[in-house]
Structures are given as C-alpha cells and as structure tokens.
Scaffold this motif. Structure first.
Motif, short mmCIF file in Angstrom:
data_model
loop_
_atom_site.label_atom_id
_atom_site.label_comp_id
_atom_site.label_asym_id
_atom_site.label_seq_id
_atom_site.Cartn_x
_atom_site.Cartn_y
_atom_site.Cartn_z
N ASP A 84 0.81 -1.22 0.00
CA ASP A 84 0.00 0.00 0.00
C ASP A 84 0.84 1.26 0.00
N GLY A 85 2.04 1.20 -0.49
CA GLY A 85 2.89 2.39 -0.51
C GLY A 85 4.13 2.19 0.34
N ILE A 86 4.98 3.19 0.29
CA ILE A 86 6.30 3.08 0.90
C ILE A 86 6.21 3.39 2.39
N PRO A 87 6.55 2.42 3.25
CA PRO A 87 6.57 2.72 4.68
C PRO A 87 7.74 3.63 5.03
N ASP A 88 7.55 4.48 6.03
CA ASP A 88 8.59 5.41 6.43
C ASP A 88 9.66 4.69 7.27
N SER A 151 9.89 2.61 18.13
CA SER A 151 8.52 2.34 17.69
C SER A 151 7.68 3.61 17.85
N PRO A 152 6.51 3.73 17.19
CA PRO A 152 5.88 2.72 16.35
C PRO A 152 6.49 2.65 14.95
N PHE A 153 6.36 1.47 14.33
CA PHE A 153 6.88 1.24 12.98
C PHE A 153 5.72 1.15 11.98
N ASP A 154 6.01 1.58 10.75
CA ASP A 154 5.02 1.41 9.66
C ASP A 154 5.03 -0.02 9.15
N GLY A 155 6.17 -0.67 9.32
CA GLY A 155 6.27 -2.06 8.90
C GLY A 155 7.23 -2.82 9.79
N ILE A 156 6.93 -4.10 10.00
CA ILE A 156 7.85 -4.99 10.71
C ILE A 156 7.94 -6.27 9.90
N ILE A 157 9.17 -6.75 9.66
CA ILE A 157 9.38 -7.98 8.91
C ILE A 157 10.24 -8.90 9.78
N VAL A 158 9.79 -10.13 9.93
CA VAL A 158 10.50 -11.08 10.79
C VAL A 158 11.04 -12.19 9.90
N THR A 159 12.34 -12.43 9.94
CA THR A 159 12.93 -13.40 9.00
C THR A 159 13.40 -14.67 9.70
N ALA A 160 12.80 -14.97 10.85
CA ALA A 160 12.95 -16.26 11.52
C ALA A 160 11.56 -16.54 12.10
N ALA A 161 11.25 -17.83 12.33
CA ALA A 161 9.86 -18.17 12.62
C ALA A 161 9.57 -18.35 14.12
N GLY A 174 2.55 0.81 14.18
CA GLY A 174 1.77 2.04 14.14
C GLY A 174 0.43 1.81 13.46
N GLU A 175 -0.41 2.86 13.46
CA GLU A 175 -1.72 2.78 12.81
C GLU A 175 -1.54 2.47 11.30
N GLY A 176 -2.23 1.45 10.83
CA GLY A 176 -2.09 1.04 9.42
C GLY A 176 -0.81 0.26 9.15
N GLY A 177 -0.02 0.05 10.20
CA GLY A 177 1.27 -0.63 10.04
C GLY A 177 1.09 -2.10 9.75
N ARG A 178 2.10 -2.69 9.14
CA ARG A 178 2.01 -4.09 8.72
C ARG A 178 3.16 -4.92 9.27
N LEU A 179 2.80 -6.10 9.72
CA LEU A 179 3.78 -7.08 10.20
C LEU A 179 3.75 -8.27 9.25
N ARG A 196 -2.54 -3.35 11.29
CA ARG A 196 -3.15 -2.74 12.47
C ARG A 196 -4.15 -1.67 12.08
N ARG A 197 -5.39 -1.81 12.57
CA ARG A 197 -6.42 -0.77 12.39
C ARG A 197 -6.92 -0.43 13.78
N GLY A 198 -6.37 0.62 14.37
CA GLY A 198 -6.74 0.95 15.75
C GLY A 198 -6.33 -0.17 16.67
N ASP A 199 -7.30 -0.69 17.42
CA ASP A 199 -7.00 -1.81 18.31
C ASP A 199 -7.24 -3.16 17.64
N GLN A 200 -7.65 -3.10 16.36
CA GLN A 200 -7.90 -4.34 15.63
C GLN A 200 -6.66 -4.75 14.84
N PHE A 201 -6.45 -6.05 14.76
CA PHE A 201 -5.33 -6.57 13.99
C PHE A 201 -5.87 -7.53 12.93
#
Ligand code: SAH
Length: 219
Positions: A84-88, A151-161, A174-179, A196-201
C-alpha cells in the motif's frame, strides 16, 4: 566500479537478470522490488566459496546453522510489506547476512534491524558500510522485544519463525502498520501479514514457507 561489486562470470549482470526473470515468472510484480533486487550484489552476502551460487533462487548457509533467505521469499515479503505504498520506518527482526535489509533499505526512509548473533551482525554491518547503505540502524538484541525506543513502525518484517504471533511486535506497529512474519513450528510455517487498524489486527494467511526458528535470548 569495484570489481567485487560489479562481478564477473557467475556473478555477472546477466546471471542476476536471469534471477529477476525467475522472480517475475513466479509472480513478483512490484517494479521497485525487482529493480532493487537486480542491483543488490547477493554474492557479497555469502561466503566466497558459495558466491557462484548466489544468484540461484535458493537459501544458502551463512554459518551458525543459519541461512540467507531464498531470493523469491525476500522479494515476496518485501512486496507484501510495501503493497500500500512506501513505509517510512521498518523494523527487521533477524538481520542474518544482511541481504533482506539491503533489499529493503533503498525502499524505505529508515530501516532498523535486530539480530541476536553478534558475529553475524558484525559481518552484516560491514556489508552495509561497503555498500553505503547508511539508513540501516542495527541492534544486538533478542528481536522478540522489537525495538521499543524506535517504535511505532510502519512495517515490521521477521525473517525467523516464532511459534505464535509475537505480541510485543504487534504492540510496536503504528496505525495502518504491517507485520509480515512466518509463524509455526520447525519444518513448515504460514507466512502471515497482520495490518493494524486501531486496536484491531487484521490477519491474512498467505504462503507456506520454511524459516529457521526465532529463538530466545542473544549470543
Ligand atoms: N534476513 C536474513 C535471514 C537470516 S536467517 C538474511 O537476509 O540473511 C534468520 C536470522 O534470525 C538469523 O541470523 C538468526 O540469528 C536470527 N534470529 C533468530 N532468532 C532471533 C531473535 N530472537 N532475535 C533476533 N534475531 C534472531
């Protein structure tokens, strides 16, 4: 240009272009992701003995029983993060060789990357300097904790499980942020994207993937 970076033979531009074509064939569409991956010298992220295999679409060992991720997976996770666009600001958990970070850094303003293994982190930091990737900040820590001060981050990427979604990382979105994270036990995991949408994930379950486990503590 430095011959190391330009490369010859198996690390030539033609060899790299072949990898990019393969990624396109497998459904990677984001032109920015494809362009950065075409320009990123993956052979500098593996041991010299493996450099000739660096542009194959496979994971390769990087020591300490860890692997540099398969290029397709790096492309896919990056695309999912950027959809959805470039995270900061983006947090990466599991710096490893630094390859995923090197692909992400040109696409975001600031990248933070956390690694539990001090030796791997030192090598990755050298590569970032060599490639003049100045917008990557690193930290030697257990990535389960994220990086609360940044934090907060616009994006989080985890490369181990992790076995389950890491709650602390959800908190640092952060709001609208993606993991984007592989979740599950050894052998096979689900690639999951949480928005993340408010308190909803909102949670999407995407591909089946294979990652090394996210382990507790640091060494
Ligand atoms: N992104 C890397 C992938 C490396 S493999 C690359 O492109 O090469 C996964 C990495 O996650 C390993 O380096 C491992 O040491 C690291 N890791 C595992 N558990 C971790 C944790 N709890 N915190 C931080 N890093 C972790």
């Amino acid at each position: 240009m430095n011959v190391d970076i330009q490369g010859i033979g198996m690390t030539s531009q033609r060899t790299r272009d072949r990898l990019i074509r393969r990624l396109e064939e497998h459904g990677i569409r984001n032109p920015d992701v494809l362009a950065v991956m075409r320009d990123t010298p993956r052979h500098l992220f593996v041991d010299e003995a493996l450099a000739s295999r660096a542009y194959e679409d496979t994971a390769l060992p990087i020591g300490f029983r860890q692997t540099i991720s398969q290029p397709y997976i790096v492309a896919r996770m990056t695309e999912l993060l950027l959809e959805d666009g470039i995270p900061d600001t983006v947090l990466e958990v599991g710096t490893g060789s630094g390859y995923q970070a090197a692909v992400l850094a040109p696409l975001v303003r600031q990248l933070y990357s956390v690694e539990r293994n001090a030796d791997l982190l030192r090598q990755a930091e050298q590569r970032f300097r060599q490639l003049k990737l100045h917008n990557i900040a690193t930290r030697h820590a257990d990535g389960h904790l994220g990086w609360p001060e940044k934090s907060p981050f616009d994006g989080i990427i985890v490369t181990a499980a992790p076995a389950t979604l890491p709650e602390e990382l959800l908190r640092q979105l952060g709001e609208g942020g993606r993991l984007v994270v592989p979740v599950g036990g050894a052998g096979s995991q689900d690639l999951i994207r949480v928005t993340r949408r408010g308190d909803q994930f909102e949670q999407e379950t995407l591909d089946k993937v294979v990652f090394v486990p996210l382990v507790q503590g640091k060494t």
